[in-house]
Scaffold this active site. Structure first.
Site, PDB file in Angstrom:
ATOM      1  N   HIS A   1      -5.413  47.726  50.517  1.00 13.08           N
ATOM      2  CA  HIS A   1      -5.321  49.084  51.055  1.00 13.08           C
ATOM      3  C   HIS A   1      -3.866  49.504  51.111  1.00 13.08           C
ATOM      4  O   HIS A   1      -3.493  50.588  50.653  1.00 13.08           O
ATOM      5  CB  HIS A   1      -5.960  49.146  52.447  1.00 13.08           C
ATOM      6  CG  HIS A   1      -5.589  50.361  53.248  1.00 13.08           C
ATOM      7  ND1 HIS A   1      -6.072  51.620  52.950  1.00 13.08           N
ATOM      8  CD2 HIS A   1      -4.770  50.513  54.316  1.00 13.08           C
ATOM      9  CE1 HIS A   1      -5.572  52.491  53.811  1.00 13.08           C
ATOM     10  NE2 HIS A   1      -4.762  51.843  54.648  1.00 13.08           N
TER      11      HIS A   1
ATOM     12  N   TRP B   1       0.770  43.376  52.728  1.00 15.80           N
ATOM     13  CA  TRP B   1       1.550  44.014  51.656  1.00 15.80           C
ATOM     14  C   TRP B   1       2.987  43.508  51.647  1.00 15.80           C
ATOM     15  O   TRP B   1       3.677  43.632  50.645  1.00 15.80           O
ATOM     16  CB  TRP B   1       1.523  45.536  51.782  1.00 15.80           C
ATOM     17  CG  TRP B   1       2.491  46.118  52.754  1.00 15.80           C
ATOM     18  CD1 TRP B   1       2.394  46.085  54.109  1.00 15.80           C
ATOM     19  CD2 TRP B   1       3.704  46.825  52.465  1.00 15.80           C
ATOM     20  NE1 TRP B   1       3.471  46.717  54.671  1.00 15.80           N
ATOM     21  CE2 TRP B   1       4.285  47.191  53.687  1.00 15.80           C
ATOM     22  CE3 TRP B   1       4.346  47.194  51.274  1.00 15.80           C
ATOM     23  CZ2 TRP B   1       5.492  47.893  53.767  1.00 15.80           C
ATOM     24  CZ3 TRP B   1       5.547  47.901  51.359  1.00 15.80           C
ATOM     25  CH2 TRP B   1       6.109  48.246  52.593  1.00 15.80           C
TER      26      TRP B   1
ATOM     27  N   SER C   1       8.533  51.223  36.730  1.00 17.41           N
ATOM     28  CA  SER C   1       8.078  52.598  36.579  1.00 17.41           C
ATOM     29  C   SER C   1       8.792  53.523  37.551  1.00 17.41           C
ATOM     30  O   SER C   1       9.274  54.589  37.169  1.00 17.41           O
ATOM     31  CB  SER C   1       6.561  52.645  36.792  1.00 17.41           C
ATOM     32  OG  SER C   1       6.156  53.949  37.115  1.00 17.41           O
ATOM     33  N   SER C   2       8.898  53.117  38.817  1.00 17.46           N
ATOM     34  CA  SER C   2       9.531  54.063  39.746  1.00 17.46           C
ATOM     35  C   SER C   2      11.031  54.152  39.521  1.00 17.46           C
ATOM     36  O   SER C   2      11.616  55.213  39.742  1.00 17.46           O
ATOM     37  CB  SER C   2       9.204  53.773  41.213  1.00 17.46           C
ATOM     38  OG  SER C   2       8.938  52.451  41.431  1.00 17.46           O
TER      39      SER C   2
ATOM     40  N   THR D   1      17.179  63.024  62.170  1.00 15.76           N
ATOM     41  CA  THR D   1      15.775  63.434  62.156  1.00 15.76           C
ATOM     42  C   THR D   1      15.564  64.560  63.158  1.00 15.76           C
ATOM     43  O   THR D   1      14.834  65.522  62.891  1.00 15.76           O
ATOM     44  CB  THR D   1      14.850  62.242  62.483  1.00 15.76           C
ATOM     45  OG1 THR D   1      15.283  61.123  61.718  1.00 15.76           O
ATOM     46  CG2 THR D   1      13.417  62.547  62.142  1.00 15.76           C
TER      47      THR D   1
ATOM     48  N   ARG E   1      -2.841  42.920  64.926  1.00 12.26           N
ATOM     49  CA  ARG E   1      -3.253  43.534  63.664  1.00 12.26           C
ATOM     50  C   ARG E   1      -3.731  42.444  62.711  1.00 12.26           C
ATOM     51  O   ARG E   1      -3.572  41.257  62.958  1.00 12.26           O
ATOM     52  CB  ARG E   1      -2.098  44.319  63.068  1.00 12.26           C
ATOM     53  CG  ARG E   1      -0.933  43.440  62.670  1.00 12.26           C
ATOM     54  CD  ARG E   1       0.299  44.226  62.308  1.00 12.26           C
ATOM     55  NE  ARG E   1       0.177  44.863  61.009  1.00 12.26           N
ATOM     56  CZ  ARG E   1       1.242  45.144  60.227  1.00 12.26           C
ATOM     57  NH1 ARG E   1       2.466  44.869  60.633  1.00 12.26           N
ATOM     58  NH2 ARG E   1       1.097  45.722  59.068  1.00 12.26           N
TER      59      ARG E   1
END
Lengths: 524, 176
Positions: free
Chosen positions: A76, A141, A168-169, A327, A449
């Site tokens: 995910h 991840w 690719s990026s 920010t 988690r």
């Protein structure tokens, strides 16, 4: 040689059928492919999340075994980060940057096509890991060793897929920089550039600086796995904590790679629907640049619990809190742009306003975790899950949806179904909070988690969260349906589309012709 | 797009590719850099922890004792591994010896390697091992059990706030 770059299709449209999409070097076609790809990955990643939330609907193991659950959480994240959010912003960059700066195309069109197909095959490779013995990667991840070194035959496939995505990026980023630096129309100075293009220029530099570091880190994993090196193997004199440093040196800038283009989008949308130029344009540019710089010196706040000297804890706490300053400048400038503006609430504006509120919630929980003693409580709980989903879903994803609703009439030449779009917005905005807000409570109460089962006192909020997840996921069907409807037809869109707008993309007809600005426009 | 523009694009792209290559190299440079930072900040580098120190110039400090705790872990299994004595009360500046006991549970001969660490981190540089079984790989026959020695001195310069420190070993299997 001088003529080798000339295409004979300049005067007419693209080739017909599938060949167009396999061979095109047109920035609009490639942008479309990136966007469609990212929508497909968004739905697939959502399906994985659906499995996770269904399993967590009640305590106990009901639907899937724990190993598959871990594959779901890991895939995910990988699919959403590298397959949905990043390619969506690359797709928007491809479509919009040349049109915003008055260029005929991206600077390196064939490399552009190559980077799309690299990404496509990288994901075919990553998704193929479901079908090899041992299943897909399941170590999260972040791919922390030593756990990730227990991955089965999927291991080299996942690493190679990450290498391809990275390549690719990086190529996409090089293309954006070369386009913006070299291809701006005469008179389009850097400080006249729309904020979306600005945010992407800075994002592209971030990508070039950190993607290769990640590539290096996973290469070290690969050699530890196959060639008996000991970068992260304690028995051989290595240190698994080193991986966490390498990963987060990439990982923290990576989260800004996902959010900076969102800042650019929201700046444009709020200005358009407040019918005022953006407040403090230059401050916005400097704020993006400061955030990008600060992103390099805060990485260890992701790993306070591995232990570090007091001086390190203080440094990373304070540098992290410093990010709140630029920010804050952005949030206040967006608010000031709306001040005394003539605001209307079209779908893009609704998504950008939701972004403004909900992203700020995610920012605040980030500040809470910057404080070392409280982070020790929040670390690896659902609080962190709530935090990063607030900045990524109603943050980055809402901004991308805002961009789609903002530019869709320019891409297709049709106005979309406004009522349906508002339904999509309200359902998404309500369900996303039902989904993620209770996870703050779960985390504060101590639910860890990445577990398929949990103690019974967490049941109620997990049920609420899962209901939110199902609602949010199903609401996205409206989004897909709306886009399909809009591509197929609808009321003709004018060149300007919205009542108030500025920027070169609104000077060309809708739909934007296959080739725009072959002759550079005049910029006052 | 024709000559000069294409050329400019290509040269800028080439410079950006170089920049990406530089980042890739930087990723690997982080490996030695990590050791340097650990050394400078006093965490104690992995290399220093696994190297023999000297007790020369040390003399026992009167009236000060600190407690040293010994712990052991076997992250990957295959061994029984534990300290002979869980704690010792020691005088900074004096040389001591203690033992760890290990038994090979595997069916054949294996080599083990102990990886030390010292807590709290700021005490690491004051914990000096003059001899340690962790300095070299240890060979074990099938089912063999033996005690292995570590000789250490807690530096007399140990900061006053520290009255307890922990020496921990993780024991790994290095194969036959």
């Amino acid at each position: 040689m001088a003529h080798a770059g000339h295409h004979d299709d300049h005067a007419h449209g693209p080739p017909k059928g599938i060949v167009r999409w396999l061979t095109t070097t047109n920035h609009k076609d490639i942008g479309t492919m990136y966007l469609v790809f990212s929508l497909a990955m968004f739905l697939l990643g959502g399906l994985f999340a659906f499995v996770v939330r269904a399993e967590l609907f009640q305590p106990g193991l009901q639907l899937v075994d724990p190993a598959f659950f871990n594959q779901m959480t890991t895939m995910h994240a990988l699919v959403m980060v590298f397959g949905a959010v990043m390619p969506a912003t690359v797709g928007l960059a491809n479509w919009m940057i040349p049109m915003q700066i008055g260029a005929a195309d991206m600077a390196l069109p064939r490399m552009n096509l190559f980077s799309f197909w690299l990404l496509f095959f990288a994901f075919m490779l990553l998704l193929a890991t479901f079908f090899v013995p041992g299943g897909a990667p399941a170590a999260g991840w972040t791919l922390y060793p030593p756990l990730v070194l227990q991955t089965g035959e999927a291991f080299p496939m996942a690493i190679f897929a990450i290498h391809l995505m990275g390549a690719s990026s990086i190529m996409g980023a090089i293309n954006v920089i070369v386009t913006i630096v070299n291809m701006r129309a005469p008179g389009m100075t850097l400080l006249k550039m729309p904020l979306f293009s600005w945010s992407w220029l800075i994002t592209a530099y971030l990508l070039i600086a950190v993607m290769p570091v990640f590539a290096g880190g996973v290469t070290m994993l690969l050699t530890d796995y196959f060639f008996q090196t000991s970068f992260f193997n304690a028995a051989g004199g290595g240190d698994p904590v080193l991986y966490q440093h390498v990963f987060w040196f990439f990982g923290h800038p990576e989260v800004y790679i996902m959010i900076l283009p969102a800042f650019g989008i929201v700046s444009e949308v709020i200005s358009t629907f407040s019918r005022k130029p953006i407040f403090g344009y230059e401050a916005m540019v400097y704020a993006i640049a400061s955030i990008a710089f600060l992103s390099f010196i805060v990485w260890a706040h992701h790993m306070f619990t591995v232990g570090m000297p007091l001086a390190g804890q203080l440094f990373f706490t304070l540098s992290t809190m410093l990010i709140a300053v630029p920010t804050g400048v952005k949030v206040f400038n967006w608010t000031a742009t709306m001040w005394r503006g003539s605001i209307s609430f079209e779908p893009p504006m609704l998504f950008s306003l939701a972004f403004l509120f909900l992203f700020t919630i995610g920012g605040f929980s980030g500040l809470m975790m910057a404080i070392v003693p409280s982070d020790f409580q929040y670390h690896d709980t659902y609080f962190i899950v709530a935090h990063f989903h607030y900045v990524l879903v109603p943050g980055a994803v809402f901004a991308i949806m805002s961009a789609v609703y903002y530019w869709l009439p320019k891409w297709t030449g049709h106005m979309y179904d406004m009522a349906l779009a508002k339904w999509h917005f309200w359902l998404s905005a309500i369900f996303v909070n039902v989904l993620f807000f209770p996870q703050h409570f779960l985390g504060l109460a101590g639910m860890p988690r990445r577990i398929p089962d949990y103690a019974t006192q967490f049941t109620e909020w997990n049920m609420v969260s899962s209901i939110g997840a199902f609602g949010f996921g199903l609401s996205q069907i409206l989004f897909v349906w709306l886009i399909v409807k809009c591509v197929r037809g609808g009321e003709r869109a004018t060149a300007g589309v919205w009542d108030y707008q500025h920027g070169l993309e609104w000077t060309v007809p809708s739909p934007a012709p296959y080739h725009t600005f072959e002759k550079a426009p005049e910029v006052r | 797009m024709s000559g000069p523009a294409a050329g400019r694009n290509r040269s800028l792209a080439a410079r950006l590719v170089l920049m990406a290559a530089g980042s890739f190299a930087f990723g690997f440079a982080l490996v030695p850099l990590y050791d340097v930072v650990c050394e400078v900040t006093g965490i104690g580098s992995r290399e220093r922890l696994s190297r023999a120190g000297t007790a020369e110039g040390q003399a026992p400090v009167d009236g000060r004792t600190v407690v040293v705790e010994f712990t052991a872990s076997v992250p990957a299994g295959g061994w029984v591994f534990e300290p002979v004595a869980p704690t010792m009360e020691v005088q900074p500046g004096r040389l001591y010896e203690t033992h760890y006991r290990a038994r090979n549970l595997a069916g054949g001969a294996v080599t083990g390697q102990a990886v030390p660490s010292v807590a709290p981190m700021r005490a690491a540089r004051y914990f000096v091992k003059t001899e340690c079984f962790c300095f070299t790989p240890q060979q074990f026959a099938a089912g063999e059990e033996r005690e292995m020695a570590v000789r250490f001195v807690v530096d007399r310069e140990l900061p006053p706030g520290i009255d307890r420190l922990t020496l921990s070993y993780a024991f790994y299997d290095m194969g036959a």
